[in-house]
Design a protein around this motif. Structure first.
Motif, PDB file in Angstrom:
ATOM      1  N   THR A  67       0.810  -1.220   0.000  1.00  0.00           N
ATOM      2  CA  THR A  67       0.000   0.000   0.000  1.00  0.00           C
ATOM      3  C   THR A  67       0.839   1.264   0.000  1.00  0.00           C
ATOM      4  OG1 THR A  67      -0.138   0.016   2.409  1.00  0.00           O
ATOM      5  CG2 THR A  67      -1.871  -1.163   1.221  1.00  0.00           C
ATOM      6  N   GLY A  68       2.117   1.167   0.391  1.00  0.00           N
ATOM      7  CA  GLY A  68       2.975   2.345   0.404  1.00  0.00           C
ATOM      8  C   GLY A  68       4.419   1.969   0.640  1.00  0.00           C
ATOM      9  N   ALA A  69       5.305   2.910   0.325  1.00  0.00           N
ATOM     10  CA  ALA A  69       6.732   2.676   0.514  1.00  0.00           C
ATOM     11  C   ALA A  69       7.462   4.006   0.602  1.00  0.00           C
ATOM     12  CB  ALA A  69       7.295   1.853  -0.641  1.00  0.00           C
ATOM     13  N   ALA A  70       8.544   4.007   1.348  1.00  0.00           N
ATOM     14  CA  ALA A  70       9.448   5.160   1.417  1.00  0.00           C
ATOM     15  C   ALA A  70      10.852   4.604   1.546  1.00  0.00           C
ATOM     16  CB  ALA A  70       9.112   6.048   2.618  1.00  0.00           C
ATOM     17  N   TYR A  71      11.770   5.154   0.752  1.00  0.00           N
ATOM     18  CA  TYR A  71      13.140   4.685   0.857  1.00  0.00           C
ATOM     19  C   TYR A  71      14.131   5.793   0.556  1.00  0.00           C
ATOM     20  CZ  TYR A  71      13.761   4.165  -4.241  1.00  0.00           C
ATOM     21  OH  TYR A  71      13.872   4.399  -5.589  1.00  0.00           O
ATOM     22  N   GLY A  72      15.333   5.561   1.026  1.00  0.00           N
ATOM     23  CA  GLY A  72      16.422   6.484   0.766  1.00  0.00           C
ATOM     24  C   GLY A  72      17.740   5.831   1.084  1.00  0.00           C
ATOM     25  N   TRP A  73      18.815   6.593   0.915  1.00  0.00           N
ATOM     26  CA  TRP A  73      20.170   6.121   1.170  1.00  0.00           C
ATOM     27  C   TRP A  73      21.028   7.305   1.561  1.00  0.00           C
ATOM     28  CZ3 TRP A  73      22.329   8.897  -2.715  1.00  0.00           C
ATOM     29  CH2 TRP A  73      21.643   9.005  -3.923  1.00  0.00           C
ATOM     30  N   THR A  74      22.225   7.021   2.014  1.00  0.00           N
ATOM     31  CA  THR A  74      23.116   8.075   2.493  1.00  0.00           C
ATOM     32  C   THR A  74      23.779   8.791   1.325  1.00  0.00           C
ATOM     33  OG1 THR A  74      23.577   6.837   4.511  1.00  0.00           O
ATOM     34  CG2 THR A  74      25.131   8.586   3.935  1.00  0.00           C
ATOM     35  N   MET A  75      23.581  10.094   1.275  1.00  0.00           N
ATOM     36  CA  MET A  75      24.315  10.969   0.362  1.00  0.00           C
ATOM     37  C   MET A  75      25.504  11.471   1.179  1.00  0.00           C
ATOM     38  SD  MET A  75      23.059  14.530  -1.448  1.00  0.00           S
ATOM     39  CE  MET A  75      21.877  13.791  -2.576  1.00  0.00           C
ATOM     40  N   PRO A  76      26.730  11.078   0.811  1.00  0.00           N
ATOM     41  CA  PRO A  76      27.875  11.387   1.668  1.00  0.00           C
ATOM     42  C   PRO A  76      28.199  12.883   1.742  1.00  0.00           C
ATOM     43  CG  PRO A  76      28.589  10.261  -0.327  1.00  0.00           C
ATOM     44  CD  PRO A  76      27.095  10.315  -0.366  1.00  0.00           C
ATOM     45  N   ALA A  77      28.897  13.242   2.798  1.00  0.00           N
ATOM     46  CA  ALA A  77      29.358  14.626   2.987  1.00  0.00           C
ATOM     47  C   ALA A  77      30.047  15.099   1.719  1.00  0.00           C
ATOM     48  CB  ALA A  77      30.309  14.695   4.173  1.00  0.00           C
ATOM     49  N   GLY A  78      29.736  16.322   1.320  1.00  0.00           N
ATOM     50  CA  GLY A  78      30.325  16.907   0.124  1.00  0.00           C
ATOM     51  C   GLY A  78      29.564  16.600  -1.152  1.00  0.00           C
ATOM     52  N   ALA A  79      28.691  15.601  -1.130  1.00  0.00           N
ATOM     53  CA  ALA A  79      27.880  15.277  -2.308  1.00  0.00           C
ATOM     54  C   ALA A  79      26.600  16.097  -2.278  1.00  0.00           C
ATOM     55  CB  ALA A  79      27.556  13.788  -2.329  1.00  0.00           C
ATOM     56  N   TRP A  80      26.029  16.312  -3.455  1.00  0.00           N
ATOM     57  CA  TRP A  80      24.787  17.062  -3.557  1.00  0.00           C
ATOM     58  C   TRP A  80      24.079  16.638  -4.831  1.00  0.00           C
ATOM     59  CZ3 TRP A  80      21.562  18.867  -0.439  1.00  0.00           C
ATOM     60  CH2 TRP A  80      20.650  19.887  -0.740  1.00  0.00           C
ATOM     61  N   TRP A  81      22.860  17.079  -5.010  1.00  0.00           N
ATOM     62  CA  TRP A  81      22.066  16.754  -6.181  1.00  0.00           C
ATOM     63  C   TRP A  81      22.780  17.262  -7.433  1.00  0.00           C
ATOM     64  CZ3 TRP A  81      18.327  13.438  -5.238  1.00  0.00           C
ATOM     65  CH2 TRP A  81      17.768  13.396  -3.970  1.00  0.00           C
ATOM     66  N   ARG A  82      23.002  16.381  -8.379  1.00  0.00           N
ATOM     67  CA  ARG A  82      23.807  16.662  -9.567  1.00  0.00           C
ATOM     68  C   ARG A  82      23.307  17.860 -10.367  1.00  0.00           C
ATOM     69  NH1 ARG A  82      24.047  11.743 -13.503  1.00  0.00           N
ATOM     70  NH2 ARG A  82      22.470  11.378 -11.960  1.00  0.00           N
ATOM     71  N   ASN A  83      22.017  18.026 -10.512  1.00  0.00           N
ATOM     72  CA  ASN A  83      21.474  19.095 -11.349  1.00  0.00           C
ATOM     73  C   ASN A  83      20.915  20.273 -10.555  1.00  0.00           C
ATOM     74  OD1 ASN A  83      21.872  17.915 -14.034  1.00  0.00           O
ATOM     75  ND2 ASN A  83      20.554  16.304 -13.215  1.00  0.00           N
ATOM     76  N   ALA A  84      21.307  20.387  -9.292  1.00  0.00           N
ATOM     77  CA  ALA A  84      20.831  21.506  -8.469  1.00  0.00           C
ATOM     78  C   ALA A  84      21.467  22.806  -8.939  1.00  0.00           C
ATOM     79  CB  ALA A  84      21.153  21.264  -7.002  1.00  0.00           C
ATOM     80  N   ASP A  85      20.705  23.880  -8.837  1.00  0.00           N
ATOM     81  CA  ASP A  85      21.218  25.174  -9.279  1.00  0.00           C
ATOM     82  C   ASP A  85      22.145  25.835  -8.261  1.00  0.00           C
ATOM     83  OD1 ASP A  85      19.295  25.913  -7.400  1.00  0.00           O
ATOM     84  OD2 ASP A  85      18.220  27.282  -8.743  1.00  0.00           O
ATOM     85  N   ARG A  86      22.194  25.290  -7.043  1.00  0.00           N
ATOM     86  CA  ARG A  86      23.145  25.799  -6.041  1.00  0.00           C
ATOM     87  C   ARG A  86      23.337  24.756  -4.945  1.00  0.00           C
ATOM     88  NH1 ARG A  86      18.768  29.152  -5.792  1.00  0.00           N
ATOM     89  NH2 ARG A  86      17.412  29.049  -4.051  1.00  0.00           N
ATOM     90  N   ASN A  87      24.438  24.899  -4.232  1.00  0.00           N
ATOM     91  CA  ASN A  87      24.717  24.025  -3.089  1.00  0.00           C
ATOM     92  C   ASN A  87      23.929  24.490  -1.882  1.00  0.00           C
ATOM     93  OD1 ASN A  87      26.495  22.246  -4.317  1.00  0.00           O
ATOM     94  ND2 ASN A  87      28.260  23.534  -3.917  1.00  0.00           N
ATOM     95  N   PRO A  88      23.711  23.597  -0.930  1.00  0.00           N
ATOM     96  CA  PRO A  88      23.022  23.996   0.303  1.00  0.00           C
ATOM     97  C   PRO A  88      23.981  24.790   1.186  1.00  0.00           C
ATOM     98  CG  PRO A  88      23.810  21.770   0.524  1.00  0.00           C
ATOM     99  CD  PRO A  88      24.136  22.197  -0.885  1.00  0.00           C
ATOM    100  N   PRO A  89      23.501  25.291   2.321  1.00  0.00           N
ATOM    101  CA  PRO A  89      24.413  25.936   3.271  1.00  0.00           C
ATOM    102  C   PRO A  89      25.594  25.016   3.590  1.00  0.00           C
ATOM    103  CG  PRO A  89      22.138  26.247   3.951  1.00  0.00           C
ATOM    104  CD  PRO A  89      22.113  25.293   2.778  1.00  0.00           C
ATOM    105  N   THR A  90      26.726  25.624   3.879  1.00  0.00           N
ATOM    106  CA  THR A  90      27.980  24.892   4.067  1.00  0.00           C
ATOM    107  C   THR A  90      27.870  23.759   5.072  1.00  0.00           C
ATOM    108  OG1 THR A  90      29.172  26.911   3.508  1.00  0.00           O
ATOM    109  CG2 THR A  90      30.429  25.189   4.606  1.00  0.00           C
ATOM    110  N   ASP A  91      27.212  23.992   6.223  1.00  0.00           N
ATOM    111  CA  ASP A  91      27.132  22.938   7.236  1.00  0.00           C
ATOM    112  C   ASP A  91      26.363  21.723   6.728  1.00  0.00           C
ATOM    113  OD1 ASP A  91      24.712  24.416   7.359  1.00  0.00           O
ATOM    114  OD2 ASP A  91      24.399  23.878   9.464  1.00  0.00           O
ATOM    115  N   LEU A  92      25.332  21.940   5.925  1.00  0.00           N
ATOM    116  CA  LEU A  92      24.573  20.830   5.372  1.00  0.00           C
ATOM    117  C   LEU A  92      25.376  20.099   4.285  1.00  0.00           C
ATOM    118  CD1 LEU A  92      20.995  22.354   5.007  1.00  0.00           C
ATOM    119  CD2 LEU A  92      21.948  21.067   6.911  1.00  0.00           C
TER     120      LEU A  92
END
Length: 178
Positions: A67-92
């Motif tokens: 009836t439903g599902a949610a999943y994810g995995w670890t995005m390591p430090a320094g990695a970010w969404w490949r097609n993002a228009d900007r990086n998140p704040p430095t601490d994140l």
């Protein structure tokens, strides 16, 4: 019949097929309107995602029906969404992040708390101090994320799809302090 929840750290061929079938139902709806090609891409990509560090899948079943599902995995430090228009704040950016890849609930089981319970289970106890996801700005889920405290930090545009809002949620208040 009650909803039963389960946690998985790997996939079987049967679970891949069940997830793809659920994906097909959910993403056929507006605003997504995805068809067989997108479903096949999802199905084909699942095994690789299940091999990623920190992969966790939570499922909801009523009897034998997914009836439903949610999943994810670890995005390591320094990695970010490949097609993002900007990086998140430095601490994140410098922290490991839970990349929430899918959160789907069959239309017949919505508004019963299934989705909220799946997301709670996925986020609870994660070692990462922050979670991130990409959401279609036209979807009903986008408003739910905002009400739950997710904050937009970027946009991501894929050549084949709708521009997505990239959101983050801090999972613990003190885990990025030092």
């Amino acid at each position: 019949m009650a909803i039963a929840y389960a946690r998985h750290t790997s996939l079987t061929s049967a679970s891949v097929e069940a997830l793809a079938d659920l994906y097909a139902v959910v993403y056929a709806e507006p605003p997504y309107e995805e068809g067989p090609n997108e479903v096949a891409g999802f199905r084909d990509g699942l095994p690789e995602q299940a091999e990623r560090e920190g992969f966790t899948l939570h499922t909801a079943h009523q009897g034998d029906v997914l009836t439903g599902a949610a999943y994810g995995w670890t995005m390591p430090a320094g990695a970010w969404w490949r097609n993002a228009d900007r990086n998140p704040p430095t601490d994140l950016h410098a922290a490991d992040k839970l990349a929430v890849m899918e959160w789907i609930v069959h239309p017949r089981f919505r508004r019963r708390g299934v989705g909220a319970e799946l997301m709670r289970r996925l986020l609870d106890g994660r070692p990462e101090p922050v979670a991130t996801l990409a959401a279609n700005p036209e979807s009903a889920a986008r408003g739910m994320y905002e009400r739950a405290g997710w904050m937009q930090v970027a946009k991501s545009t894929l050549p084949w799809g709708t521009p997505m809002d990239v959101l983050v949620l801090r999972l613990s208040a003190d885990s990025l302090d030092g």
